[in-house]
Design an enzyme around this catalytic site. Structure first.
Site, PDB file in Angstrom:
ATOM      1  N   GLU A   1      -4.072   4.338  -8.451  1.00 52.41           N
ATOM      2  CA  GLU A   1      -5.217   4.589  -7.905  1.00 52.41           C
ATOM      3  C   GLU A   1      -5.411   6.047  -8.456  1.00 52.41           C
ATOM      4  O   GLU A   1      -4.468   6.942  -8.036  1.00 52.41           O
ATOM      5  CB  GLU A   1      -5.442   4.700  -6.241  1.00 52.41           C
TER       6      GLU A   1
ATOM      7  N   HIS B   1       0.877  -1.361  -0.124  1.00 51.38           N
ATOM      8  CA  HIS B   1       0.116   0.156   0.080  1.00 51.38           C
ATOM      9  C   HIS B   1       0.780   1.111   0.177  1.00 51.38           C
ATOM     10  O   HIS B   1       1.663   1.489   0.927  1.00 51.38           O
ATOM     11  CB  HIS B   1      -0.934  -0.101   1.359  1.00 51.38           C
ATOM     12  N   ARG B   2       0.748   2.164  -1.064  1.00 49.72           N
ATOM     13  CA  ARG B   2       1.603   3.119  -1.300  1.00 49.72           C
ATOM     14  C   ARG B   2       3.222   2.792  -1.435  1.00 49.72           C
ATOM     15  O   ARG B   2       4.001   3.540  -0.814  1.00 49.72           O
ATOM     16  CB  ARG B   2       1.705   4.247  -0.258  1.00 49.72           C
TER      17      ARG B   2
ATOM     18  N   LYS C   1      -6.490   9.689  -7.970  1.00 47.86           N
ATOM     19  CA  LYS C   1      -6.964  10.712  -7.106  1.00 47.86           C
ATOM     20  C   LYS C   1      -7.465  12.040  -7.858  1.00 47.86           C
ATOM     21  O   LYS C   1      -7.785  11.893  -8.984  1.00 47.86           O
ATOM     22  CB  LYS C   1      -5.859  11.092  -5.981  1.00 47.86           C
TER      23      LYS C   1
ATOM     24  N   ASP D   1      -0.931   6.289  -5.603  1.00 50.92           N
ATOM     25  CA  ASP D   1      -1.940   7.236  -5.614  1.00 50.92           C
ATOM     26  C   ASP D   1      -1.565   8.058  -6.993  1.00 50.92           C
ATOM     27  O   ASP D   1      -0.289   8.621  -6.677  1.00 50.92           O
ATOM     28  CB  ASP D   1      -2.237   7.967  -4.464  1.00 50.92           C
TER      29      ASP D   1
ATOM     30  N   GLU E   1       0.430  -0.681  -4.949  1.00 49.40           N
ATOM     31  CA  GLU E   1      -0.738   0.316  -4.820  1.00 49.40           C
ATOM     32  C   GLU E   1      -0.109   1.777  -4.745  1.00 49.40           C
ATOM     33  O   GLU E   1       0.727   1.900  -3.939  1.00 49.40           O
ATOM     34  CB  GLU E   1      -1.710   0.049  -3.962  1.00 49.40           C
TER      35      GLU E   1
ATOM     36  N   ASP F   1       0.517  -1.900   4.599  1.00 47.24           N
ATOM     37  CA  ASP F   1       1.716  -1.457   4.782  1.00 47.24           C
ATOM     38  C   ASP F   1       2.839  -2.133   5.254  1.00 47.24           C
ATOM     39  O   ASP F   1       4.148  -1.767   4.970  1.00 47.24           O
ATOM     40  CB  ASP F   1       1.540  -0.137   5.915  1.00 47.24           C
TER      41      ASP F   1
ATOM     42  N   HIS G   1      -0.080  11.148  -2.830  1.00 44.53           N
ATOM     43  CA  HIS G   1      -1.420  10.796  -2.072  1.00 44.53           C
ATOM     44  C   HIS G   1      -2.471  11.798  -1.775  1.00 44.53           C
ATOM     45  O   HIS G   1      -3.579  11.993  -2.325  1.00 44.53           O
ATOM     46  CB  HIS G   1      -1.488   9.803  -0.635  1.00 44.53           C
TER      47      HIS G   1
HETATM   48  O1  G3P Z   1      -6.555   1.734  -2.968  1.00 39.66           O
HETATM   49  C1  G3P Z   1      -6.926   1.438  -1.347  1.00 39.66           C
HETATM   50  C2  G3P Z   1      -6.526   2.580  -0.597  1.00 39.66           C
HETATM   51  O2  G3P Z   1      -5.275   3.006  -0.957  1.00 39.66           O
HETATM   52  C3  G3P Z   1      -7.420   3.673  -0.590  1.00 39.66           C
HETATM   53  O3  G3P Z   1      -7.209   4.545   0.316  1.00 39.66           O
HETATM   54  O4  G3P Z   1      -6.522   6.899   1.203  1.00 39.66           O
HETATM   55  O5  G3P Z   1      -4.933   5.074   1.102  1.00 39.66           O
HETATM   56  O6  G3P Z   1      -5.751   5.811  -1.005  1.00 39.66           O
HETATM   57  P1  G3P Z   1      -6.071   5.617   0.639  1.00 39.66           P
HETATM   58 MG    MG Z   2      -4.578   4.517  -2.359  1.00 38.84          MG
END
Ligand code: G3P
Ligand code: MG
Length: 258
Positions: free
Chosen positions: A115, A13-14, A117, A42, A40, A235, A55
């Site tokens: 993702e 995640h990120r 945004k 953003d 993943e 994470d 993000h």
């Molecule tokens: O894509 C899943 C998750 O990343 C969505 O929330 O705020 O971490 O981008 P956020």
């Molecule tokens: Mg995200």
């Protein structure tokens, strides 16, 4: 044998954001090095309509700069450190463009969840910018495009039918399967507290691809490994990969119908 055995994938995640500054190249490389199946990240649009990897709508939290990403050019954004906030040794990390991340990904085989945004008023510009970058790379089968902005994902489904699309939801939807069928989308990225176990199993059985975020506690990671979800976002990459790899020995998996 009927059906498909489902082995959960681990998506960073990120990037490996527990130990490295989120959404930076060093976090993405660490995800590869620690055995993640995917990353993943953003994406936001700059003033000059370039998709960059960050993000927040502003650069304030994760860089040495300040202001809205949309009000700054790529050149201006590149002046800031995107790693110093996390630790001195990451000082040299910069905000990357989507194109730079995809170029880096050509040297490995990690799956990529982009993702989208930004703000809804920039929807058309975002879609056009993303499609024009993706055209430069041969990676459709490694990609998932996702967003909290479902109209964006719906448009992309029509524009790029070969790429897997997913909607992201933060709360429990009423009849999510009906909604997904209407959108002709299989991917459902959900906050891990928004679905019950029986709902998850039902959706998976019916062919939807579920991926919960953000799954960091050991107990939860174990729970989702056995859930039949396609992947989980975490994470804590090293930990999740270790738990998953230990767990898969001599276990059976949830199956999806043919
Ligand atoms: O894509 C899943 C998750 O990343 C969505 O929330 O705020 O971490 O981008 P956020
Ligand atoms: Mg995200």
């Amino acid at each position: 044998m009927e059906g498909e055995w489902l082995l959960i994938k681990i998506y960073a995640h990120r990037g490996y954001s527990d130990k490295y500054p989120e959404n930076t190249m060093v976090a993405f490389q660490a995800a590869v090095d620690y055995g993640a199946d995917g990353i993943e990240f953003d994406v936001q649009l700059t003033k000059d309509n370039v998709p960059v990897v960050i993000h927040d709508l502003t650069v304030d939290r994760t860089t040495t700069g300040s202001g809205r990403v949309r009000d700054l050019t790529v050149r201006e954004l590149k002046e800031f450190s995107a790693g110093a906030w996390f630790g001195e040794r990451f000082d040299s990390q910069k905000i990357s463009t989507l194109e730079e991340v995809l170029a880096w990904a050509m040297g490995n085989s990690i799956m990529l969840n982009i993702e989208l945004k930004g703000v809804v008023t920039d929807r058309e510009e975002m879609i056009a910018a993303i499609l024009s970058i993706l055209k430069k790379f041969d990676c459709e089968d490694r990609l998932i495009l996702s967003s909290f902005d479902h109209p964006t994902i719906q448009s992309l489904t029509e524009e790029a039918p070969l790429i897997e699309m997913a909607i992201i939801v933060a709360s429990a939807l009423f009849k999510p399967e009906e909604y997904l069928r209407r959108l002709k989308i299989r991917g459902y990225h959900f906050s891990h507290i928004s679905l019950r176990e029986e709902e998850i199993r039902g959706m998976i059985y019916n062919g939807f691809r579920l991926r919960p975020y953000t799954v960091n506690e050991d107990q939860l990671i174990k729970q989702f490994i056995n859930s039949g979800c396609d992947a989980l976002f975490t994470d804590k990459v090293e930990r999740a990969v270790k738990i998953r790899n230990r767990w898969i020995k001599n276990r059976s998996f949830v199956r999806r119908k043919d």
